[in-house]
Design a protein around this motif. Structure first.
Motif, PDB file in Angstrom:
ATOM      1  N   ARG A   8      16.903  72.828 -27.763  1.00  0.00           N
ATOM      2  CA  ARG A   8      16.374  73.825 -26.813  1.00  0.00           C
ATOM      3  C   ARG A   8      16.139  75.181 -27.476  1.00  0.00           C
ATOM      4  O   ARG A   8      15.277  75.940 -27.055  1.00  0.00           O
ATOM      5  N   PRO A  11      12.265  77.373 -31.841  1.00  0.00           N
ATOM      6  CA  PRO A  11      11.017  78.044 -31.478  1.00  0.00           C
ATOM      7  C   PRO A  11       9.828  77.104 -31.715  1.00  0.00           C
ATOM      8  O   PRO A  11       9.890  76.214 -32.571  1.00  0.00           O
ATOM      9  N   GLU A  12       8.765  77.282 -30.977  1.00  0.00           N
ATOM     10  CA  GLU A  12       7.589  76.421 -31.078  1.00  0.00           C
ATOM     11  C   GLU A  12       7.022  76.382 -32.500  1.00  0.00           C
ATOM     12  O   GLU A  12       6.527  75.360 -32.946  1.00  0.00           O
ATOM     13  N   GLN A  13       7.101  77.490 -33.237  1.00  0.00           N
ATOM     14  CA  GLN A  13       6.461  77.541 -34.554  1.00  0.00           C
ATOM     15  C   GLN A  13       7.142  76.649 -35.596  1.00  0.00           C
ATOM     16  O   GLN A  13       6.569  76.414 -36.655  1.00  0.00           O
ATOM     17  N   ARG A  15       8.038  73.517 -34.860  1.00  0.00           N
ATOM     18  CA  ARG A  15       7.672  72.142 -34.491  1.00  0.00           C
ATOM     19  C   ARG A  15       6.337  71.817 -35.154  1.00  0.00           C
ATOM     20  O   ARG A  15       5.425  72.631 -35.147  1.00  0.00           O
ATOM     21  N   ARG A  28      -0.004  64.529 -29.384  1.00  0.00           N
ATOM     22  CA  ARG A  28       1.024  65.065 -28.494  1.00  0.00           C
ATOM     23  C   ARG A  28       2.447  64.702 -28.898  1.00  0.00           C
ATOM     24  O   ARG A  28       3.321  64.534 -28.043  1.00  0.00           O
ATOM     25  N   GLN A  30       5.598  65.820 -31.683  1.00  0.00           N
ATOM     26  CA  GLN A  30       6.018  66.843 -32.631  1.00  0.00           C
ATOM     27  C   GLN A  30       7.370  66.492 -33.221  1.00  0.00           C
ATOM     28  O   GLN A  30       8.178  65.808 -32.601  1.00  0.00           O
ATOM     29  N   ARG A  53       9.675  64.867 -30.409  1.00  0.00           N
ATOM     30  CA  ARG A  53       9.426  64.884 -28.970  1.00  0.00           C
ATOM     31  C   ARG A  53       8.017  64.398 -28.725  1.00  0.00           C
ATOM     32  O   ARG A  53       7.082  64.675 -29.481  1.00  0.00           O
TER      33      ARG A  53
END
Length: 61
Positions: A8, A11-13, A15, A28, A30, A53
């Motif tokens: 959780r 951070p997105e960067q 992935r 879709r 990662q 994911r």
């Protein structure tokens, strides 16, 4: 930090698109590495923790 909490906190960067066996990128999906973010107790030395994911396919339970 427990694994679910570490996931959780990612951070997105950090992935990245997940590759298929032939090297193409899976849609879709990662991946990210949690090594160093979780408690290594109980794992062998040198173990890396990689998480993926993706959305479940329609027949997934």
């Amino acid at each position: 930090m427990p694994v679910r909490q570490a996931i959780r906190a990612l951070p997105e960067q950090v992935r990245h698109p997940a590759p298929e066996q032939d090297g193409t990128l899976r849609q879709r999906t990662q991946v990210a590495e949690l090594t160093g973010m979780t408690d290594p107790t109980g794992y062998l030395d040198g173990t890396r923790i990689i998480v993926r994911r993706e959305r479940p396919h329609p027949d997934a339970q």
